[in-house]
Design a protein around this motif. Structure first.
Motif, PDB file in Angstrom:
ATOM      1  N   UNK A 147     -39.569 -24.416  58.950  1.00  0.00           N
ATOM      2  CA  UNK A 147     -39.158 -25.868  59.389  1.00  0.00           C
ATOM      3  C   UNK A 147     -39.272 -26.999  58.310  1.00  0.00           C
ATOM      4  N   UNK A 148     -40.056 -26.663  57.503  1.00  0.00           N
ATOM      5  CA  UNK A 148     -40.393 -27.498  56.274  1.00  0.00           C
ATOM      6  C   UNK A 148     -39.290 -27.295  55.122  1.00  0.00           C
ATOM      7  N   UNK A 149     -38.771 -26.336  55.078  1.00  0.00           N
ATOM      8  CA  UNK A 149     -37.639 -26.115  54.312  1.00  0.00           C
ATOM      9  C   UNK A 149     -36.303 -26.791  54.710  1.00  0.00           C
ATOM     10  N   UNK A 150     -36.135 -26.799  55.824  1.00  0.00           N
ATOM     11  CA  UNK A 150     -34.607 -27.299  56.315  1.00  0.00           C
ATOM     12  C   UNK A 150     -34.113 -28.447  55.992  1.00  0.00           C
ATOM     13  N   UNK A 151     -34.915 -29.531  55.824  1.00  0.00           N
ATOM     14  CA  UNK A 151     -34.416 -30.748  55.168  1.00  0.00           C
ATOM     15  C   UNK A 151     -34.176 -30.529  53.667  1.00  0.00           C
ATOM     16  N   UNK A 152     -34.902 -29.740  52.997  1.00  0.00           N
ATOM     17  CA  UNK A 152     -34.493 -29.444  51.615  1.00  0.00           C
ATOM     18  C   UNK A 152     -33.466 -28.932  51.405  1.00  0.00           C
ATOM     19  N   UNK A 153     -33.175 -27.659  52.303  1.00  0.00           N
ATOM     20  CA  UNK A 153     -31.916 -27.095  52.159  1.00  0.00           C
ATOM     21  C   UNK A 153     -30.543 -28.040  52.602  1.00  0.00           C
ATOM     22  N   UNK A 154     -30.934 -28.786  53.438  1.00  0.00           N
ATOM     23  CA  UNK A 154     -29.616 -29.508  53.977  1.00  0.00           C
ATOM     24  C   UNK A 154     -29.324 -30.851  53.185  1.00  0.00           C
ATOM     25  N   UNK A 155     -30.165 -31.104  52.343  1.00  0.00           N
ATOM     26  CA  UNK A 155     -29.783 -32.469  51.727  1.00  0.00           C
ATOM     27  C   UNK A 155     -29.864 -32.122  50.116  1.00  0.00           C
ATOM     28  N   UNK A 156     -31.075 -31.727  49.542  1.00  0.00           N
ATOM     29  CA  UNK A 156     -31.005 -31.358  48.126  1.00  0.00           C
ATOM     30  C   UNK A 156     -30.226 -30.481  47.507  1.00  0.00           C
ATOM     31  N   UNK A 157     -30.064 -29.219  48.331  1.00  0.00           N
ATOM     32  CA  UNK A 157     -29.335 -27.982  47.932  1.00  0.00           C
ATOM     33  C   UNK A 157     -28.183 -27.637  48.724  1.00  0.00           C
ATOM     34  N   UNK A 158     -27.440 -28.618  49.345  1.00  0.00           N
ATOM     35  CA  UNK A 158     -26.310 -28.532  50.171  1.00  0.00           C
ATOM     36  C   UNK A 158     -25.148 -28.099  49.383  1.00  0.00           C
ATOM     37  N   UNK A 159     -24.981 -29.019  48.292  1.00  0.00           N
ATOM     38  CA  UNK A 159     -23.826 -28.638  47.419  1.00  0.00           C
ATOM     39  C   UNK A 159     -23.671 -27.477  46.596  1.00  0.00           C
ATOM     40  N   UNK A 160     -24.859 -27.074  45.877  1.00  0.00           N
ATOM     41  CA  UNK A 160     -24.796 -25.669  45.303  1.00  0.00           C
ATOM     42  C   UNK A 160     -24.851 -24.598  46.452  1.00  0.00           C
ATOM     43  N   UNK A 161     -25.384 -24.728  47.557  1.00  0.00           N
ATOM     44  CA  UNK A 161     -25.430 -23.637  48.476  1.00  0.00           C
ATOM     45  C   UNK A 161     -23.926 -23.402  49.316  1.00  0.00           C
ATOM     46  N   UNK A 162     -23.046 -24.529  49.259  1.00  0.00           N
ATOM     47  CA  UNK A 162     -21.890 -24.676  49.528  1.00  0.00           C
ATOM     48  C   UNK A 162     -21.138 -23.624  48.728  1.00  0.00           C
ATOM     49  N   UNK A 163     -21.354 -23.633  47.521  1.00  0.00           N
ATOM     50  CA  UNK A 163     -20.865 -22.849  46.388  1.00  0.00           C
ATOM     51  C   UNK A 163     -21.035 -21.429  46.633  1.00  0.00           C
ATOM     52  N   UNK A 164     -22.360 -21.172  46.767  1.00  0.00           N
ATOM     53  CA  UNK A 164     -22.830 -19.826  47.169  1.00  0.00           C
ATOM     54  C   UNK A 164     -22.433 -19.172  48.225  1.00  0.00           C
ATOM     55  N   UNK A 165     -22.326 -20.009  49.148  1.00  0.00           N
ATOM     56  CA  UNK A 165     -21.455 -19.800  50.501  1.00  0.00           C
ATOM     57  C   UNK A 165     -20.223 -18.970  50.295  1.00  0.00           C
ATOM     58  N   UNK A 166     -19.466 -19.749  49.139  1.00  0.00           N
ATOM     59  CA  UNK A 166     -18.028 -19.021  48.623  1.00  0.00           C
ATOM     60  C   UNK A 166     -18.378 -17.698  48.432  1.00  0.00           C
ATOM     61  N   UNK A 167     -19.327 -17.271  47.457  1.00  0.00           N
ATOM     62  CA  UNK A 167     -19.549 -16.264  46.967  1.00  0.00           C
ATOM     63  C   UNK A 167     -19.791 -15.000  48.137  1.00  0.00           C
ATOM     64  N   UNK A 168     -20.654 -15.491  49.074  1.00  0.00           N
ATOM     65  CA  UNK A 168     -20.877 -14.842  50.361  1.00  0.00           C
ATOM     66  C   UNK A 168     -19.599 -14.380  51.175  1.00  0.00           C
ATOM     67  N   UNK A 169     -18.902 -15.279  51.318  1.00  0.00           N
ATOM     68  CA  UNK A 169     -17.662 -15.049  51.971  1.00  0.00           C
ATOM     69  C   UNK A 169     -16.531 -14.097  51.026  1.00  0.00           C
ATOM     70  N   UNK A 170     -16.478 -14.358  49.971  1.00  0.00           N
ATOM     71  CA  UNK A 170     -15.706 -13.507  49.224  1.00  0.00           C
ATOM     72  C   UNK A 170     -16.416 -12.249  49.072  1.00  0.00           C
ATOM     73  N   UNK A 171     -17.558 -11.654  49.060  1.00  0.00           N
ATOM     74  CA  UNK A 171     -18.237 -10.413  48.996  1.00  0.00           C
ATOM     75  C   UNK A 171     -18.058  -9.813  50.259  1.00  0.00           C
ATOM     76  N   UNK A 172     -18.158 -10.701  51.543  1.00  0.00           N
ATOM     77  CA  UNK A 172     -18.149 -10.105  52.798  1.00  0.00           C
ATOM     78  C   UNK A 172     -16.597  -9.588  53.018  1.00  0.00           C
TER      79      UNK A 172
END
Length: 274
Positions: A147-172
């Motif tokens: 629970x304590x990490x969810x705000x961090x991931x939703x706000x601070x890391x949202x942009x770089x994680x969107x890029x990582x999501x692209x990596x995951x979709x390509x490899x999937x």
């Protein structure tokens, strides 16, 4: 591992650097694609392997297709000119803080586009591929975060994680893994007609994605003999209760776990945390 050839993309620092150094110390030949090979000028550990010919430094940018092609060519050099056995893909941008967006990287699709260039220029036969992603990227994975990490991931890391999501979709797509459309980062990250640039659906079977928890610069617990068997936790898919893991321990698992025990981890997306 004296006959193993590796192309390291993103290996100038952090997980890629620690993993590549482990490979070199085991006798592998590692070719680094580097925007600035001078990054290793004062690095005695790397320079020792450069002098022996085991570490090869290729100046180039993973966002430039021709540079990636040159790196593949260099990685294949040797008595047999056999293509690289492994691609270790650990690209990550240098983030800067934006008050409204959290941490951002430039370009925002840096990691995804670098991977697309690597896959578009794959040699034949294709190498085993190990890519670093992150926990908490998809909606299902985000829901599994502490629970304590969810705000961090939703706000601070949202942009770089969107890029990582692209990596995951390509490899999937390339590995034939399930992928939910709602988790797609969209064309701003993937680009138009990206599937035309990569192997067809399910064509690549020798792929492993490692999803670390929040990364730290801590010690490598995996190298501490009394704790080695319980240094960190790994699990296919999501991993509950995982807050952090050090970059050095992710590199430890990448080599000591995945590379050395490929048959166990091939074709899996694996989370790692303390």
């Amino acid at each position: 591992m004296n006959d193993i050839k590796v192309l390291s993309v993103g290996g100038s620092r952090n997980i890629g650097y620690y993993a590549s150094l482990r490979l070199l110390d085991l006798g592998a030949t590692v070719t680094f694609l580097l925007r600035s090979p001078a990054v290793f000028n004062g690095d005695a550990a790397i320079q020792r392997h450069v002098s022996s010919g085991k570490a090869r430094l290729v100046k180039g940018n993973a966002l430039v297709r021709e540079d990636v092609e040159r790196a593949w060519t260099e990685a294949a050099k040797g008595d047999d000119n056999r293509p690289a056995d492994f691609l270790v893909f650990t690209v990550g941008g240098t983030p800067r803080f934006n008050i409204t967006k959290g941490f951002v990287i430039s370009p925002p699709n840096l990691v995804t586009q670098a991977l697309l260039n690597c896959l578009e220029t794959l040699p034949t036969p294709a190498p085993k591929i190990i890519a670093i992603s992150s926990m908490g990227l998809t909606r299902a994975s985000h829901n599994n975060l502490p629970l304590l990490l969810k705000p961090l991931y939703s706000y601070l890391l949202r942009v770089p994680h969107k890029d990582k999501c692209g990596v995951e979709e390509v490899l999937a797509h390339c590995a034939g893994w399930p992928w939910e459309e709602r988790d797609s980062p969209g064309p701003d990250i993937l680009g138009a007609n990206w599937k035309e640039r990569v192997p067809s659906h399910g064509q690549l079977k020798s792929v492993v994605v490692i999803r670390p928890a929040l990364l730290t610069d801590g010690e490598c617990r995996g190298d501490d003999p009394p704790r080695a068997k319980q240094a960190y936790r790994v699990n296919e898919g999501d991993l509950s209760g995982g807050y952090t893991v050090s970059r050095k321990d992710v590199a430890h698992f990448l080599i000591e776990g995945v590379v050395k025990d490929w048959d166990t981890w091939q074709g899996k997306r694996v989370s790692i945390a303390y």
